[in-house]
Motif scaffolding. Structure first.
Motif, PDB file in Angstrom:
ATOM      1  N   ARG A   2       0.824  -1.130   0.054  1.00 17.85           N
ATOM      2  CA  ARG A   2       0.021   0.164  -0.101  1.00 17.85           C
ATOM      3  C   ARG A   2       0.894   1.164  -0.059  1.00 17.85           C
ATOM      4  O   ARG A   2       1.815   1.162   0.423  1.00 17.85           O
ATOM      5  N   ASN A   3       0.155   2.381  -0.489  1.00 16.46           N
ATOM      6  CA  ASN A   3       0.899   3.668  -0.384  1.00 16.46           C
ATOM      7  C   ASN A   3       2.155   3.736  -1.010  1.00 16.46           C
ATOM      8  O   ASN A   3       3.217   4.474  -0.444  1.00 16.46           O
ATOM      9  N   ALA A   4       2.439   3.106  -2.159  1.00 16.38           N
ATOM     10  CA  ALA A   4       3.587   3.161  -2.826  1.00 16.38           C
ATOM     11  C   ALA A   4       3.744   4.807  -3.267  1.00 16.38           C
ATOM     12  O   ALA A   4       2.733   5.499  -3.750  1.00 16.38           O
ATOM     13  N   PRO A   5       4.990   4.957  -2.989  1.00 12.54           N
ATOM     14  CA  PRO A   5       5.369   6.595  -3.364  1.00 12.54           C
ATOM     15  C   PRO A   5       4.832   7.124  -4.900  1.00 12.54           C
ATOM     16  O   PRO A   5       5.174   6.368  -5.707  1.00 12.54           O
ATOM     17  N   GLY A   6       4.412   8.273  -4.942  1.00 16.19           N
ATOM     18  CA  GLY A   6       4.064   8.895  -6.378  1.00 16.19           C
ATOM     19  C   GLY A   6       5.345   8.807  -7.131  1.00 16.19           C
ATOM     20  O   GLY A   6       5.181   8.597  -8.307  1.00 16.19           O
ATOM     21  N   LYS A   7       6.383   9.233  -6.729  1.00 13.96           N
ATOM     22  CA  LYS A   7       7.717   9.252  -7.449  1.00 13.96           C
ATOM     23  C   LYS A   7       7.919   7.686  -8.134  1.00 13.96           C
ATOM     24  O   LYS A   7       8.264   7.582  -9.349  1.00 13.96           O
TER      25      LYS A   7
END
Length: 199
Positions: free
Chosen positions: A164-169
């Motif tokens: 979950r919550n993989a960074p946008g970059k």
């Protein structure tokens, strides 16, 4: 993409074969169930191709028995497909022994250091970095460094990152991003996970 055909072909000077065989970074993220399961399914495909597969489980306890682990270990040892190496952070990783004060954050960083060494040595053709999005989200491992290492990795090594919550970059950098969205789950009705479904 009807019948697996791309909608457009970039003018990048690559042949169809060169473009097809480009190493990929895949991200499975979101709140829904199935992120790791999809990555392990990809590992099965890689195994059938004879690819060496490296699974690195971040965050999950070594005590957590994952059904796919047993299956892939047996397949990897069968001599029929590719070899499978399985590493769990909760075990303190297989290549180092630490004392009881060894934190999850230190373990995550050390796991990433091993992944970097394996990428440099081209140890595997597919890397499953299971739940690796969590150490990135929590700042335990630097996202910019991960992107740079993946950008510069040699050969044709594919990497799939779950959690979950993989960074946008990271999602911007990846070649394929799938976001699992929960619509409904038995836990919403108070039912705990069960054998054969959750593990």
């Amino acid at each position: 993409m009807p019948q697996g055909q791309p909608e457009s072909v970039p003018d990048d000077g690559l042949t169809t074969r060169q473009r097809r065989n480009r190493p990929l970074v895949l991200v499975h993220t979101g709140t829904g169930k199935g992120k790791s399961t999809a990555a392990f399914g990809l590992a099965l495909r890689a195994w059938t191709q004879g690819w060496p597969v490296g699974v690195f489980q971040f965050v999950k306890s070594a005590k957590w028995k994952v059904g796919e682990e047993r299956a892939l270990k047996v397949l990897g040892a069968s001599g029929e497909g590719g070899p499978v190496a399985w590493h769990k952070m909760g075990e303190g990783w297989s290549w180092v022994q630490r004392d009881a004060q060894y934190s999850n954050e230190e373990a995550a960083r050390e796991g990433w250091e091993q992944v970097k060494r394996d990428l440099e040595a081209e140890t595997h053709k597919l890397y499953v970095l299971d739940e690796f999005a969590y150490p990135l989200h929590w700042g335990w491992v630097d996202t910019d460094e991960v992107i740079e290492v993946l950008r510069e990795r040699p050969g044709t090594q594919h990497v799939v990152i779950t959690g979950r919550n993989a960074p946008g970059k990271l999602m911007d950098f990846a070649d394929l991003v799938t976001e699992m969205t929960k619509v409904k789950h038995p836990m919403d009705a108070g039912q705990k996970g069960q054998r054969g479904i959750e593990w």
